[in-house]
Design an enzyme around this catalytic site. Sequence first.
Site, mmCIF file in Angstrom:
data_model
loop_
_atom_site.group_PDB
_atom_site.id
_atom_site.type_symbol
_atom_site.label_atom_id
_atom_site.label_comp_id
_atom_site.label_asym_id
_atom_site.label_seq_id
_atom_site.Cartn_x
_atom_site.Cartn_y
_atom_site.Cartn_z
ATOM 1 N N SER A 102 15.716 15.762 -64.140
ATOM 2 C CA SER A 102 14.897 16.800 -65.023
ATOM 3 C C SER A 102 14.001 15.754 -65.909
ATOM 4 C CB SER A 102 16.061 17.555 -65.989
ATOM 5 O OG SER A 102 17.087 16.542 -66.379
ATOM 6 N N SER A 104 17.033 8.622 -61.226
ATOM 7 C CA SER A 104 17.733 8.567 -60.064
ATOM 8 C C SER A 104 18.409 7.228 -60.005
ATOM 9 C CB SER A 104 16.712 8.703 -58.796
ATOM 10 O OG SER A 104 17.685 8.425 -57.652
ATOM 11 N N GLY A 105 19.652 7.195 -59.834
ATOM 12 C CA GLY A 105 20.497 5.951 -59.939
ATOM 13 C C GLY A 105 20.881 5.459 -61.292
ATOM 14 N N SER A 106 20.600 6.172 -62.045
ATOM 15 C CA SER A 106 20.824 5.681 -63.648
ATOM 16 C C SER A 106 22.459 5.471 -63.803
ATOM 17 C CB SER A 106 20.296 6.302 -64.610
ATOM 18 O OG SER A 106 20.495 7.998 -64.686
ATOM 19 N N GLY A 107 23.245 6.682 -63.027
ATOM 20 C CA GLY A 107 24.621 7.019 -63.311
ATOM 21 C C GLY A 107 24.961 8.299 -63.533
ATOM 22 N N LYS A 108 24.104 9.351 -64.100
ATOM 23 C CA LYS A 108 24.466 10.571 -64.188
ATOM 24 C C LYS A 108 25.574 11.244 -63.486
ATOM 25 C CE LYS A 108 20.170 12.378 -63.063
ATOM 26 N NZ LYS A 108 19.817 10.774 -62.244
ATOM 27 N N SER A 109 25.459 11.355 -62.111
ATOM 28 C CA SER A 109 26.668 11.889 -61.396
ATOM 29 C C SER A 109 28.077 11.203 -61.533
ATOM 30 C CB SER A 109 26.217 12.151 -59.857
ATOM 31 O OG SER A 109 24.910 13.026 -59.977
ATOM 32 N N GLY A 166 18.275 11.680 -66.532
ATOM 33 C CA GLY A 166 18.001 10.170 -66.609
ATOM 34 C C GLY A 166 17.492 9.695 -65.097
#
EC number: 2.7.1.25
Length: 197
Positions: free
Chosen positions: A106, A34-39, A32
């Site tokens: 990615s 950057s800043g989407s909440g992945k991590s 997703g």
Amino acid sequence: MKENIIPHEYQISTEDRRQKNGHNSFLIWFTGLSGSGKSTIANVVEQKLFQQGIKTYSLDGDNIRNGINKDLTFSPEDRTENIRRIAETANLMVEAGLVVLAAFVSPYKKDRQNIRNIVKDVNFVEVYINTSIEECERRDVKGLYKKARAGEIKNMTGISAPYEAPDNPEIEIKTENETVEAAAQRIVDYIALKLKL
């Protein structure tokens, strides 16, 4: 050179390691913007799995780029190589019997397909963190969007570089409509059967 590389066969197999751990091993790939909440979501998923006694390891974009991939830029070619190296690293961890959580922008479909090919489809769970560019920019947790808009960052995904959304992810999370806790629980519920030997 390739003809001189002969893989060594070790006595302890991936299956042996899975049996010893008491659970299956595979890769959960969070993609997703950057800043989407992945991590953030990956971190909560890992905590939940850890509490269940599942052996895990998390790979994250910023951490990897400070180490194994610190020689790479954000050009399309280097992004592809970045993801290839991460996939190979994750594959070793899957073979070691771990559930690997990988949180990476990615942006290219072909690179994510290559991950599937490296770890094998049966060992791959794609989680699409579907957060609008507007929301990611509003959050701008790292200040990257502001820098990209000011021309200080080139090849910023979603601004000056493309993001190719997955066509058929195993799980899609819309963070604007779902809490981190609910999203993480949904992922844990989804992989429950996959964890069983």
